[in-house]
Design an enzyme around this catalytic site. Structure first.
Site, PDB file in Angstrom:
ATOM      1  N   CYS A   6      -5.018  -3.420   2.711  1.00 48.46           N
ATOM      2  CA  CYS A   6      -4.722  -3.430   4.135  1.00 48.46           C
ATOM      3  C   CYS A   6      -5.959  -3.648   5.025  1.00 48.46           C
ATOM      4  O   CYS A   6      -6.478  -4.737   5.071  1.00 48.46           O
ATOM      5  CB  CYS A   6      -3.959  -2.166   4.521  1.00 48.46           C
ATOM      6  SG  CYS A   6      -2.969  -2.424   6.028  1.00 48.46           S
TER       7      CYS A   6
ATOM      8  N   GLU B 257       0.854  -1.201   0.000  1.00 53.12           N
ATOM      9  CA  GLU B 257       0.000   0.000   0.000  1.00 53.12           C
ATOM     10  C   GLU B 257       0.893   1.256   0.000  1.00 53.12           C
ATOM     11  O   GLU B 257       1.948   1.272   0.647  1.00 53.12           O
ATOM     12  CB  GLU B 257      -0.832  -0.049   1.298  1.00 53.12           C
ATOM     13  CG  GLU B 257      -1.756   1.114   1.566  1.00 53.12           C
ATOM     14  CD  GLU B 257      -2.457   0.977   2.939  1.00 53.12           C
ATOM     15  OE1 GLU B 257      -2.053   0.110   3.755  1.00 53.12           O
ATOM     16  OE2 GLU B 257      -3.415   1.726   3.171  1.00 53.12           O
TER      17      GLU B 257
ATOM     18  N   VAL C  24      -0.068  -2.407  10.715  1.00 53.14           N
ATOM     19  CA  VAL C  24       0.540  -2.022  11.990  1.00 53.14           C
ATOM     20  C   VAL C  24       0.042  -2.891  13.147  1.00 53.14           C
ATOM     21  O   VAL C  24       0.716  -3.010  14.164  1.00 53.14           O
ATOM     22  CB  VAL C  24       0.301  -0.524  12.314  1.00 53.14           C
ATOM     23  CG1 VAL C  24       1.058   0.349  11.327  1.00 53.14           C
ATOM     24  CG2 VAL C  24      -1.176  -0.173  12.302  1.00 53.14           C
TER      25      VAL C  24
ATOM     26  N   LYS D  68      -9.640   2.025  -1.642  1.00 56.80           N
ATOM     27  CA  LYS D  68      -9.822   1.368  -0.339  1.00 56.80           C
ATOM     28  C   LYS D  68     -11.139   1.787   0.317  1.00 56.80           C
ATOM     29  O   LYS D  68     -11.403   2.985   0.512  1.00 56.80           O
ATOM     30  CB  LYS D  68      -8.644   1.736   0.560  1.00 56.80           C
ATOM     31  CG  LYS D  68      -8.602   1.042   1.911  1.00 56.80           C
ATOM     32  CD  LYS D  68      -7.322   1.470   2.646  1.00 56.80           C
ATOM     33  CE  LYS D  68      -7.110   0.744   3.969  1.00 56.80           C
ATOM     34  NZ  LYS D  68      -5.847   1.182   4.613  1.00 56.80           N
TER      35      LYS D  68
END
Ligand code: ACM
Length: 237
Positions: free
Chosen positions: A142, A38, A169, A109
């Site tokens: 993501c 990404e 993350v 997204k």
């Protein structure tokens, strides 16, 4: 179908350098599809909207267009990766799929994560599939991983392979994709970045471990947590 996963660490907002490095990697490999993370041309941790606008471009006019389209044509290698897209005044966190010198797919997204919501609009085009080399492909980005409906929507439209550029993350996605792949009977190719980025309001350490999960729940590759890496893996959709 040979897939190159390119676990990458962009230099924040240095689009020219990131593009040059990405093109250099593509010139040195051979694959049917090369997948980047990404936002691999701009980096992720924006301090404000001005920074996002400095890293964004309309696909039709972006700096990536000519070199990556040329490589996709000359090497017969499709290229997928995430970028900050600008359309009029609107910003989207998008992913492109280019093959044989042309743009085949562009995904915006849908499920924005955390501060992304301050800058980007949620994707307005839903989840679409397209054909490549006889297989049906789809893209998600993501944080879409957390919502089972994303992979499910693609699978119900016939996707056999889901390309999943990421800047992860949280520590859960790489395990969660086992279920997404198994329940939907699809290959899921998650390509994450590594490194830490800090802005005024936020610091992100990205979790690497790019991977492919097969429709039978097999991990066909799992990369390192913190190193840039390129791996080639064959799949049979
Ligand atoms: C994310 O969606 N980049 C966490």
């Amino acid at each position: 179908m040979k897939i190159a996963l390119i676990q990458f660490k962009p230099t924040f907002l240095d689009l020219d350098k990131n593009l040059e490095r990405a093109a250099g990697i593509l010139e040195s490999i051979s694959a049917d599809i090369a997948v980047f993370p990404e936002l691999f041309l701009s980096g992720y941790t924006f301090a404000d909207e001005t920074q996002v606008r400095n890293g964004a471009f309309p696909f039709e006019e972006g700096p990536q267009r000519a070199p990556l389209l040329r490589i996709s044509r000359e090497k017969s290698m499709a290229v997928c990766g995430g970028y900050a897209e600008i359309d009029g005044r609107d910003l989207y966190n998008s992913a492109f799929f280019m093959a044989n010198g042309r743009l085949v797919g562009n995904y915006r997204k849908v499920h924005l994560f955390n501060r992304e919501k301050l800058y980007f609009k949620p994707g307005d085009k839903g989840f679409e599939v397209f054909d490549y080399q006889g297989a049906t492909m789809g893209m998600m980005i993501c944080f879409d991983w957390l919502f089972p409906e994303a992979a499910r929507s693609l699978a119900l439209k016939g996707a056999q392979v889901i390309l999943h550029p990421a800047n992860l993350v949280l520590p859960y996605c790489q395990q969660a994709m086992f279920a997404r792949a198994l329940e939907n009977r699809v290959f899921i190719i998650t390509v994450n970045r590594v490194g830490t980025e800090t802005a005024e309001a936020e610091s992100n350490t990205f979790t690497g471990q790019s991977q492919i999960v097969s429709p039978k729940g097999g991990y066909l590759v799992r990369m390192s947590k913190d190193q840039e890496q390129v791996e080639n893996v064959s799949i049979d959709p």
